[in-house]
Write a protein that holds these residues in place. Sequence first.
Motif, mmCIF file in Angstrom:
data_model
loop_
_atom_site.group_PDB
_atom_site.id
_atom_site.type_symbol
_atom_site.label_atom_id
_atom_site.label_comp_id
_atom_site.label_asym_id
_atom_site.label_seq_id
_atom_site.Cartn_x
_atom_site.Cartn_y
_atom_site.Cartn_z
ATOM 1 N N ARG A 165 4.858 1.341 -2.587
ATOM 2 C CA ARG A 165 3.874 2.413 -2.806
ATOM 3 C C ARG A 165 2.907 2.057 -3.922
ATOM 4 O O ARG A 165 1.708 2.357 -3.832
ATOM 5 N N LEU A 168 0.371 -0.473 -2.516
ATOM 6 C CA LEU A 168 -0.540 0.100 -1.515
ATOM 7 C C LEU A 168 -1.475 1.158 -2.088
ATOM 8 O O LEU A 168 -2.411 1.577 -1.398
ATOM 9 N N ALA A 169 -1.227 1.591 -3.316
ATOM 10 C CA ALA A 169 -2.002 2.700 -3.883
ATOM 11 C C ALA A 169 -3.506 2.427 -3.884
ATOM 12 O O ALA A 169 -4.311 3.352 -3.753
ATOM 13 N N PRO A 172 -6.094 2.615 0.563
ATOM 14 C CA PRO A 172 -5.807 3.827 1.346
ATOM 15 C C PRO A 172 -5.786 3.592 2.853
ATOM 16 O O PRO A 172 -4.992 4.214 3.565
ATOM 17 N N GLN A 175 -2.499 2.063 3.598
ATOM 18 C CA GLN A 175 -1.472 3.081 3.372
ATOM 19 C C GLN A 175 -1.397 4.028 4.574
ATOM 20 O O GLN A 175 -0.308 4.365 5.054
ATOM 21 N N GLU A 176 -2.547 4.421 5.086
ATOM 22 C CA GLU A 176 -2.585 5.293 6.267
ATOM 23 C C GLU A 176 -2.001 4.587 7.489
ATOM 24 O O GLU A 176 -1.271 5.197 8.279
ATOM 25 N N ALA A 178 0.313 2.263 7.468
ATOM 26 C CA ALA A 178 1.776 2.240 7.289
ATOM 27 C C ALA A 178 2.384 3.588 7.641
ATOM 28 O O ALA A 178 3.457 3.662 8.256
ATOM 29 N N GLU A 179 1.709 4.674 7.261
ATOM 30 C CA GLU A 179 2.225 6.009 7.579
ATOM 31 C C GLU A 179 2.197 6.248 9.083
ATOM 32 O O GLU A 179 3.130 6.833 9.646
#
Length: 214
Positions: A165, A168-169, A172, A175-176, A178-179
């Motif tokens: 985390r 990846l901060a 974005p 990060q999206e 991965a989600e």
Amino acid sequence: MMPVSTRIVRIAPERLGGWISRFGSRHGTPAVEVAPHQVTCVCPDGAVAAIALRWGALPGTGDPLAELIESVLRQRTVGALLVRRKAHAVGVFTGSTLLDGRHDHHYVQGTTKAGGWSQQRYARRRGNQTAKAYAEAAADVEAVLVPAADRLEALVLGGDGTGVRAVLADFPALQELAERTAQPVYPVADPNRSVLAGFPDLFRAVPITLNELA
């Protein structure tokens, strides 16, 4: 509903078709139930196998088991980020083939039993070392994953969730991704070249939850 007593097996994509065939031979031709996150095979003798859909819902236009096998065998282009405090690895795979990757190790001190000011100085130093390690991992994300972002179908993660985390901060869009991929942070040893190259054995494996009769 799946009975309380269950176990999970993980099958390589290339073995899934044979596994399903043998499951049906042992327990009888299953009724197949399709949900957004899994395909469930319910056999006449009560054996149940719930096969996770790691890569999203099936098209739903044909034989669900055929679609399932096609889905797990498809050679997706996938990004990988493995982060632990003392090492990281970043890669791009097509199927199980590593197309591009980087890895590095970092010096981060272990824990200490010292107290008072010494402990506080030690904690600050360790925190600075950890931040430097994560910054180096982020630099490799910038070099490997960001240029490939437009062709990545998924981003799979491994190592320590806090570290992943943190890295990846600053990204974005990744990060999206991965989600949306919605896979767990897989446990791995301190990443190196061999750990990175072997990571597809974890993220491509198909989890199957079996009941007590299976």
